[in-house]
Scaffold this active site. Structure first.
Site, PDB file in Angstrom:
ATOM      1  N   ASP A 157       8.731  26.192 -32.326  1.00  0.00           N
ATOM      2  CA  ASP A 157       7.630  26.628 -31.468  1.00  0.00           C
ATOM      3  C   ASP A 157       7.906  26.399 -29.985  1.00  0.00           C
ATOM      4  O   ASP A 157       6.979  26.372 -29.181  1.00  0.00           O
ATOM      5  CB  ASP A 157       6.350  25.880 -31.863  1.00  0.00           C
ATOM      6  CG  ASP A 157       5.998  26.093 -33.322  1.00  0.00           C
ATOM      7  OD1 ASP A 157       6.018  27.250 -33.763  1.00  0.00           O
ATOM      8  OD2 ASP A 157       5.717  25.111 -34.018  1.00  0.00           O
TER       9      ASP A 157
ATOM     10  N   CYS B  94       0.861  -1.189   0.000  1.00  0.00           N
ATOM     11  CA  CYS B  94       0.000   0.000   0.000  1.00  0.00           C
ATOM     12  C   CYS B  94       0.894   1.234   0.000  1.00  0.00           C
ATOM     13  O   CYS B  94       2.121   1.135   0.094  1.00  0.00           O
ATOM     14  CB  CYS B  94      -0.947   0.020   1.206  1.00  0.00           C
ATOM     15  SG  CYS B  94      -0.098   0.067   2.802  1.00  0.00           S
TER      16      CYS B  94
ATOM     17  N   ASP C 264       6.114  22.028 -33.960  1.00  0.00           N
ATOM     18  CA  ASP C 264       7.161  21.081 -34.349  1.00  0.00           C
ATOM     19  C   ASP C 264       8.177  20.819 -33.255  1.00  0.00           C
ATOM     20  O   ASP C 264       9.087  20.021 -33.420  1.00  0.00           O
ATOM     21  CB  ASP C 264       7.873  21.552 -35.620  1.00  0.00           C
ATOM     22  CG  ASP C 264       8.566  22.897 -35.439  1.00  0.00           C
ATOM     23  OD1 ASP C 264       8.724  23.338 -34.285  1.00  0.00           O
ATOM     24  OD2 ASP C 264       8.951  23.515 -36.449  1.00  0.00           O
TER      25      ASP C 264
ATOM     26  N   ASP D   4      -0.234  25.110 -35.159  1.00  0.00           N
ATOM     27  CA  ASP D   4       0.669  25.754 -36.104  1.00  0.00           C
ATOM     28  C   ASP D   4       0.330  25.224 -37.495  1.00  0.00           C
ATOM     29  O   ASP D   4       0.010  24.051 -37.660  1.00  0.00           O
ATOM     30  CB  ASP D   4       2.115  25.418 -35.737  1.00  0.00           C
ATOM     31  CG  ASP D   4       3.104  26.083 -36.666  1.00  0.00           C
ATOM     32  OD1 ASP D   4       2.912  27.263 -36.961  1.00  0.00           O
ATOM     33  OD2 ASP D   4       4.051  25.401 -37.100  1.00  0.00           O
TER      34      ASP D   4
END
Length: 884
Positions: free
Chosen positions: A699, A19, A695, A496
């Protein structure tokens, strides 16, 4: 810590966690260790990521710390032959060299056998072992055998759970049978039951005691504490009754034996652990498949000789030979030959990709046809496959923000449950039915056993593991759980234009001919002139000629005219191909085609003029065209109620043309790359959750500014770490897949959390006896007496069954994500224009955006694409019914 100390990092696989409290125990112990700067434990991923100062603490000390806590640091162990050793000093040098490799825990080199036994973490680069030994002046051969790989270790634990479960179940059933059949009553029967229950309690259940003791040493509690205390209470009470029966009878305390209860509880919990471990193993199938893609051998050309070597021995700059059917061993650049390569295992793209000299090839992809040679450029952990494995591995071990609430609750869960169990015992001891001690004890045990922090701890990470793995299978790499969670909240996507919406390379979109010249004649002559040119516009013409199987003719008297075009002779004709300047310089009248030229240029297309014998013959309109799946992807995003915006540096007229073709309403044109981030910020300031798709290179600022940055690439050339999400394929369908997968994964996580919370909130009070007031008045129905007995108290054995089922349910629900499939786009070619249609798209479009129309019962219907029209025409009533 002194600033000049260099820290190292390691990822250690850990077994035995049940756990999130276990994970917290390990994290606290490691964090408190001197020299450790960071320790992050992933319960679902069964892994700890650690940063430490090797001058203050050794990696072996950290693994021993994990072992001392009652867990298992799962390490790989391999045996390597060592060449060149002659004395004991050689042994120490080899050992020192191997110990200096990151991730190595222990080394034992045997001079007599000339072998080195190395124990190391799962993320150790084996190539570094070879290089370290070579640098020391010796040779390290291919590993003889992997003694204890991670998957082998995990399978061993699953088998151990299975055998102990079967043993415990058989013993528990035997104890229950002996207890119920009075014909077997004899004076030593209680001792026989005690003897049968003891190996179940202390052999099959030893893992629970180890875990509880490890937690106790660090002054904490976990799931093992609940199980150990609960089963021990039933076992020790029963043992006391066997030893001192008169005392319990004289005191008026119930003197029943509950060896069957303690044994069956352990059996059922082991069953749950077995099923849970097996299911958890399936959640990480994706990463196992990726690791399984790694080639083991390579064929290298060295000093004119061809020989097979281990993949770890490949060096940057090596020339490698790949035959048909072989896997490409590492990343590189093709130097000789031609072939088609199946890159589907990396990108998810099923179509083989043609490769020629100068093209890049990627490790683990499969060579389909010809033989070729290539130069290795990236080896070991630098290959694309290794980066993908690391990214997926890190993502699967990461935590989503939604998990924080579950972690907070889990940290307080066990102490609260123990308090509830103690209060339950006291209440029923004071006011319960006779025999009060017996019912108080059984309710105490039931509360401890039914509580399940495991389900809380598994709810989020198991879904993230399956979700991120499924994404990788389809070429969608999700960096972490936070990105996976944020993606489903996106309401605005900025696309874009160049390379995202469009193909990213010029293509011939229109050919306009002037009679008597035909389109085929014009294309044949133009391609004949341009067949040896590498100019992008020339390649666009020759590519189209190849697609149409145009016949090329012999051309001569070539004269390249920089900045304007080319002149040549072909089939006895003087041919010119170029811009309007070339036509003007040669006195060719273009007045009759100026209207068409203006129309093409208005929508951003480049126009090439073809003249034959001083007369204008044809126009070639060249432009970057829309990707085949752009329209279908945009429609799918809009159907998810996501606002799609195109952002581009093009002029507004050209941008609007592309946007209309893609079905995009909102266009931001004339934006320089550096200003795209400003546009993202502007939308965020208006309250939108923004994803930017680009790309990954030009960018980068906009991707970083966006809530979700999606880097889209072509094939294996994409920069993997540039965005929160990376699309290995160049198509837009990956955007839809990423968001749809995020929504599906988060839905699964919410289902898991709801189940985990609801289970504990409802069943812990039931185990505590909350139904007693109801059943004391109405009586327990006969059909429910096996579950609730006479008074509405939950049978502890059924509490164990419910607890086991809760964890298995959560993991199984997460495994349903394996059925996720991305949207498929049907590509239809109509009138020379390729469009992609999402087959499930049933969106209305207005007349301006309609790709097709149909008349039905006096009403006109507009469709986003030809495929939708065809579906409508085949069965209008069914189409309209589905739309409603």
């Amino acid at each position: 810590m002194p600033a000049d100390h260099k820290t190292e990092s390691a990822n250690i696989c850990v077994g035995g966690m049940t756990c999130t409290t276990c994970a917290n125990t390990i994290q606290k112990a490691l964090s408190d260790t001197s020299g450790v700067t960071r320790a992050d434990v992933s319960f679902a991923g069964e892994k700890v990521a650690i940063e430490y100062d090797p001058e203050q603490v050794a990696l072996s000390d950290l693994t021993r710390t994990i072992d001392r806590l009652g867990y298992q640091a799962r390490l790989r162990k391999s045996i390597f032959p060592v060449g060149g050793m002659t004395c004991a000093s050689c042994v120490s040098r080899v050992e020192k060299a191997l110990r200096g490799v990151r991730g190595v825990v222990s080394v034992n080199v045997n001079l007599a056998s000339e072998k080195a036994t190395v124990e190391y973490t799962d993320d150790t680069d084996l190539g570094e072992l070879y290089r370290a030994v070579a640098d020391a002046g010796y040779t390290l051969g291919k590993e003889s055998a992997e003694i204890d790989g991670i998957s082998i270790s995990a399978q061993r634990e699953i088998n151990d759970l299975k055998y102990k479960f079967i043993f415990s179940l058989c013993v528990a059933v035997t104890i229950m049978a002996l207890g119920m059949i009075t014909a077997f009553d004899f004076i030593l029967k209680p001792y026989l039951l005690w003897a049968l229950a003891t190996p179940v309690q202390f052999w099959a259940g030893l893992r629970f005691y180890k875990g509880a003791w490890g937690a106790l040493k660090h002054k904490t509690t976990d799931m093992n504490t609940l199980i150990s205390v609960g089963t021990s209470a039933a076992y020790l009470y029963s043992a006391a009754v066997v030893l001192f029966p008169q005392f319990f009878m004289q005191a008026g305390i119930g003197h029943g034996l509950y060896f069957d209860t303690s044994s069956m509880i352990i059996a059922l919990i082991l069953m749950g652990r077995f099923l849970e471990s097996r299911a958890k193993g399936q959640t990480s199938e994706a990463i196992k498949k990726l690791i399984g893609l790694r080639p083991k051998m390579a064929t290298v050309v060295r000093d004119g000789a061809v020989k097979d070597i281990a993949i770890e021995e490949v060096l940057t700059g090596d020339i490698l030979l790949v035959r048909p059917g072989d896997k490409v061993p590492v990343d590189g650049t093709l130097t000789e030959g031609y072939s088609t390569i199946d890159e589907s295992m990396i990108t998810g793209e099923s179509m083989p990709v043609e490769k020629k000299a100068g093209d890049t090839v990627t490790g683990a992809t499969i060579n389909k046809t010809g033989s070729f040679q290539f130069r290795a450029t990236r080896v070991g952990k630098d290959t694309v496959l290794s980066q993908i494995i690391r990214l997926v591995d890190e993502a699967q071990g990461s935590k989503a923000p939604i998990q924080r609430l579950a972690d907070i609750i889990a940290s307080y869960f066990v102490p609260i449950v123990i308090c509830i169990a103690i209060v339950t015992f006291i209440i029923w001891l004071l006011i319960g039915p006779q025999p009060t001690f017996t019912y108080a004890l059984l309710n105490f045990v039931a509360v401890l056993i039914i509580a399940c922090p495991c389900a809380l701890g598994l709810a989020t990470p198991t879904a993230i593991i399956v979700g991120t793995g499924k994404g990788a299978e389809y070429g969608v790499l999700i960096k972490n759980g936070e990105a996976l969670e944020r993606a489903q909240k996106v309401d605005t996507i900025l696309l874009d234009k160049t390379g995202t919406l469009t193909v990213g390379q010029p293509m011939v979109t229109d050919i306009f001919t002037v009679p008597p010249f035909s389109e085929d004649q014009a294309l044949s002559l133009a391609a004949s002139l341009e067949q040896n040119s590498e100019h992008p516009l020339a390649r666009a013409i020759t590519r189209l000629a190849g697609e149409r199987n145009s016949k090329l003719v012999k051309a001569g008297d070539f004269n390249a005219l920089p900045g304007s075009g080319i002149s040549a002779t072909a089939e006895g004709h003087n041919v010119l191909l170029g811009n309007d300047v070339l036509m003007q310089d040669n006195g060719i009248n273009t007045a009759e085609v100026q209207r068409e030229v203006a129309g093409f240029r208005d929508i951003g297309k480049t126009v090439l003029f073809l003249s034959i014998d001083k007369r204008i013959a044809a126009l070639f309109a060249v432009a970057d065209t829309l990707k085949p799946d752009a329209m279908g992807s945009v429609n799918s995003l809009r159907s998810m109620h996501i606002n799609v915006v195109m952002v581009t540096g093009d002029n507004p007229r050209s941008a609007d043309y592309i946007a209309r073709k893609a079905g995009i309403d909102n266009v931001i044109a004339g934006v320089l790359p550096d200003n795209k981030a400003r546009e993202v910020k502007s939308l965020q300031d208006k309250g939108h959750v923004v994803a930017m798709v680009g790309d990954g290179i030009n960018d980068a600022p906009a991707l970083a500014q966006a809530d979700i940055g999606i880097a889209i690439g072509t094939g294996t050339d994409v920069a993997i770490e540039t965005g929160d999400i990376t699309l290995m394929r160049g198509d837009m369908g990956g955007i839809v897949t990423a968001i749809a997968l995020s929504k599906r994964t988060m839905s699964t996580i919410k289902q898991n959390l709801f189940w985990a919370f609801a289970y504990n909130v409802i069943l812990i009070p039931v185990a505590a006896g909350i139904l007693y007031p109801l059943f004391i008045r109405t009586g327990v129905p006969d059909a429910l007496q096996f579950i609730f007995g006479r008074y509405g108290f939950l049978n502890p054995m059924l509490a164990a069954l419910a607890m086991a089922a809760s964890s298995v349910t959560v993991v199984s629900n997460s495994l349903r994500l394996k059925s996720f499939k991305p949207a498929r786009f049907e590509v239809i070619k109509e009138g020379g224009v390729t469009m992609a249609i999402d087959p499930v798209c049933k969106m209305d479009v207005d007349e301006k955006k309609a790709a097709a129309t149909s008349d039905y019962k006096g009403k006109k219907y507009y469709f986003c694409a030809v495929g939708c029209k065809k579906a409508f025409d085949s069965n209008p009533e069914k189409y309209l019914a589905e739309k409603k």
